[in-house]
Write an enzyme that holds these catalytic residues in place. Structure first.
Site, short mmCIF file in Angstrom:
data_model
loop_
_atom_site.label_atom_id
_atom_site.label_comp_id
_atom_site.label_asym_id
_atom_site.label_seq_id
_atom_site.Cartn_x
_atom_site.Cartn_y
_atom_site.Cartn_z
CG ASN A 42 -2.06 -0.95 1.16
OD1 ASN A 42 -2.33 -1.53 0.11
ND2 ASN A 42 -2.74 -1.15 2.27
NE ARG A 372 -8.04 -1.73 -10.03
CZ ARG A 372 -7.02 -0.93 -10.32
NH1 ARG A 372 -5.99 -1.41 -10.99
NH2 ARG A 372 -7.03 0.34 -9.95
NE ARG A 401 -2.96 5.83 -10.64
CZ ARG A 401 -3.68 6.76 -10.02
NH1 ARG A 401 -4.16 6.53 -8.82
NH2 ARG A 401 -3.94 7.91 -10.61
CG HIS A 431 -14.65 2.43 -11.22
ND1 HIS A 431 -15.38 2.40 -10.06
CD2 HIS A 431 -13.48 1.78 -10.95
CE1 HIS A 431 -14.69 1.77 -9.13
NE2 HIS A 431 -13.54 1.39 -9.64
CE1 TYR A 464 -8.95 -6.90 -3.23
CE2 TYR A 464 -10.17 -5.21 -4.38
CZ TYR A 464 -8.98 -5.76 -4.00
OH TYR A 464 -7.81 -5.16 -4.37
NE ARG A 558 -11.35 -0.53 1.66
CZ ARG A 558 -10.73 -0.24 0.52
NH1 ARG A 558 -9.57 0.37 0.53
NH2 ARG A 558 -11.29 -0.52 -0.64
CG HIS A 586 -13.98 -3.23 -3.42
ND1 HIS A 586 -14.64 -3.47 -4.61
CD2 HIS A 586 -13.01 -2.33 -3.70
CE1 HIS A 586 -14.07 -2.76 -5.57
NE2 HIS A 586 -13.09 -2.05 -5.05
#
EC number: 2.7.4.1
Length: 675
Positions: A42, A372, A401, A431, A464, A558, A586
């Site tokens: 992270n 993703r 990203r 997204h 997730y 979160r 998530h």
């Protein structure tokens, strides 16, 4: 009084909560090690993007301030100050866990503590596995300091020619693909860089090794793309990816070595030039000298080791929802709308749905967005197979990203298979996670929709927490058809839907409208918002106003939260919580007592609400609405993994020894009990 918390410090506070999981003595040792690995990974990304961005603003004297009014320079200093103590905490925690692992038979052993037999094994490993892969450079007038890519891991040494007694310096690059932890004997590991360091004289013949230090650089990894000039977007992205490794250094991590050697390394970094012949600017670079191994992200090698199951949490096997036990998933969806809660309920039906569609002669088309998907994707493979038989249209978001390269690979593979591939939308990031399958049965078109808060990635679906929704309702399908058309024609900026809501045009106004509606009910109003981040100042201001009207507001955020809760006269009716556990929270779920409950791909951030294509889906089915509300209610009762944010910006662990509840464990047990 400042009305907002700083975004960057709020993110760092989230990563502190990750570090706290590593300190949790109730967890198995490798589970604690896993959280150290997550913490470091992270932090790498934080430096590559957020710190790099602030550094660019500072160096170019751009007058841009954070939501709290802090300048880039002030934020960089605050980040450095915040991390100064925490990095030491992280090192101490690693040393504690390392000592406990030693007692359990998993030993990370310094090279100088090996016996002669073990050193002989290390020497053999060096000759057979490392010698051909490391890249040694002697730095002199004919060999200048070589370019360093982002996350380069290397050794820097001071060496002396045995004949001439001339002292010089050397750089030894270690490739990222080698195993970091070398198992010499069962349970005994030595770091690869220590083995290399012990054998430097075999790389620099006729030289004496005087001093050596390991170091690692983190560079600006953001990709700047001028879309106005893009004729071939895939080609432009491919070229931009090649430039990613040439970014300016924003962080230098070093391990042991003398102060003199560090000064020489810094001087060498300042003097060398990148491929683009622009000197690295080290002004304001954050430098950390570590007492432990660098890059704890590599601890995943040990966490995933097959021999230490007793030191890990037991694996949970996601359960198949009973409505998906039928052979024909489409019949199940036609009977009723269905909502799955991953990872407790298996992601397999999503994969099965695409595979069944691909092999069904009645299927006419598949439309899908991919954000993703991972390096090994059964979903993309199913789409490739389907493309030879039916119409397959896929929007692959190349701007996801750190997944750009993988997405580019899959986009090209889909194109070769005959699918229509769209590479994102002009100046917007797509997204929204959506799938539309159209079939023809009984001479009628039937549409089947899947919408999700998470990615079409089976691996992330296991770690997730997300919700995904299946429907055969025409009103939902009609909106998704309209949205796909707007994506194909680049008109998403101005598009509006009928049943669902999409960003950038509809979601933010809708959320504000829903907040205002609860304000009309004053003390009877109640709002629960569960998201990954709350940064949008306009939404925060409306939540402040709702609090002042007496509306009770519970926020389950979160990560980043810029809203200040529990401030008298401003936000005393707002409480902010964060849950950090073995699964990454998530899902985005938004509840408004006097209206409805929604789930969404969008977080409450300007980028999601103004610069992305996102979806907000109302739960019109009472069973689904109840299921979503139940998720929120259980999380608000969590007394083991929940933190509360106070008005000073500190996160305090919620505790109730008389009623211990881990919400993630609860949902695991509920899945086992139900299915």
């Amino acid at each position: 009084m400042n009305r907002f918390f700083n975004r960057e410090l709020s993110w760092l506070a989230f990563n502190t909560r990750v570090l706290n999981e590593a300190k949790d003595e109730s967890l198995p040792l490798l589970e604690r090690l896993k959280f150290l690995a997550i913490y470091d990974t992270n932090l790498d990304e934080f430096y590559m993007i957020r710190v790099a961005g602030l550094k660019q603003l500072y160096e170019h004297k751009i007058a841009s301030k954070g939501i709290d009014g802090a300048s880039p320079e002030e934020q960089l200093e605050k980040i450095k100050h915040y991390l100064a103590h925490e990095i030491e905490e992280r090192e101490l925690e690693f040393q504690k866990i390392q000592a406990l692992l030693f007692k359990k038979g998993l030993c990370i052993t310094p090279y100088n503590e090996l016996n002669l037999e073990q050193k002989a094994k290390a020497k053999t490993y060096f000759k057979e596995q490392l010698y051909a892969l490391v890249l040694p450079f002697k730095l002199d007038s004919s060999h200048t300091f070589p370019p360093l890519a982002n996350l380069t891991f290397a050794l820097f040494a001071r060496i002396k020619d045995k004949e001439t007694q001339i002292i010089s310096y050397a750089l030894i690059k270690l490739p990222s693909f080698i195993f970091r932890f070398v198992e010499l004997e069962k349970g005994l590991f030595v770091l690869a860089e220590e083995i290399v360091e012990a054998h430097l004289e075999e790389l620099f013949l006729e030289h004496e090794i005087l001093d050596c230090m390991a170091f690692r650089v983190t560079c600006d990894a953001d990709i700047a793309i001028t879309e106005d000039e893009a004729h071939d977007y895939a080609d432009l992205m491919s070229k931009s990816l090649r430039k990613r490794n040439q970014g300016e250094i924003v962080r230098l991590q070093t391990q042991k070595g003398s102060q003199e050697l560090l000064k020489t390394l810094l001087a060498s970094l300042r003097s060398f030039q990148t491929h683009s012949y622009k000197k690295h600017k080290l002004t304001g670079m954050h430098i950390y000298k570590s007492a432990i191994m660098l890059n704890l992200g590599d601890l995943w090698e040990l966490v995933n080791h097959s021999d230490f199951k007793a030191l890990k949490s037991p694996n949970f096997t996601p359960k198949i929802h009973p409505h998906f036990n039928e052979n024909d998933l489409f019949k199940s969806i036609e009977k009723q709308d269905l909502l799955l809660f991953h990872p407790y309920e298996s992601f397999e039906p999503v994969i099965d749905l695409i595979e069944q569609a691909a092999s069904d002669p009645a299927t006419l088309s598949i439309k899908m967005t991919l954000y993703r998907v991972g390096k090994h994707s059964p979903i993309v493979k199913a789409l490739i197979e389907a493309a030879s038989k039916i119409q397959v249209s896929v929007l692959v978001e190349l701007k996801a990203r750190f997944d750009e390269e993988s997405n580019l690979h899959w986009a090209k593979a889909l194109e070769r298979a005959g699918a229509l591939v769209v590479y994102g939308v002009f100046k917007l990031k797509v997204h929204a996670k959506m799938l539309l399958i159209t079939k023809k049965t009984d001479n009628q078109l039937r549409h089947f929709t899947h919408l999700s808060t998470g990615n079409y990635n089976p691996l992330s679906a296991k770690v997730y927490t997300d919700v995904s929704f299946f429907s055969a309702k025409n009103e939902i399908a009609n909106d998704i058809i309209k949205l796909f058309h707007s994506l194909l024609t680049s008109s998403a900026t101005n598009s509006a839907l009928e049943t669902l809501f999409m960003a950038p045009k509809q979601i933010k106004p809708k959320i504000i409208e829903l907040i205002q509606n609860e304000m009309n009910h004053q003390q009877e109003g109640y709002i629960i918002l569960k998201a990954n981040a709350l940064v949008d100042s306009e939404i925060i201001e409306w939540l402040y106003q709702a609090s002042q009207k007496g509306v009770k507001i519970d926020l389950i955020i979160r990560g980043i939260c810029c809203l200040k809760p529990q401030v008298k006269g401003l936000s005393e009716n707002i409480r902010v919580y964060s849950i950090v556990g073995k699964y990454l929270e998530h899902a985005r779920i938004y509840y408004f007592k006097h209206e409805n409950i929604y789930f969404s791909s969008a977080d409450l951030m300007p980028r999601n609400l103004e610069r992305r294509v996102e979806l907000l889906i109302p739960a019109t089915n009472p069973k689904i609405a109840h299921k979503l509300l139940h998720i929120l209610e259980i999380q608000l009762k969590d007394t083991l993994k929940r933190y509360e944010l106070n008005s000073k910006g500190r996160y305090i662990k919620v505790s109730n020894p008389n009623d211990p509840l881990n919400s993630q464990d609860y949902f695991e047990k509920q899945a086992l009990k139900t299915f």
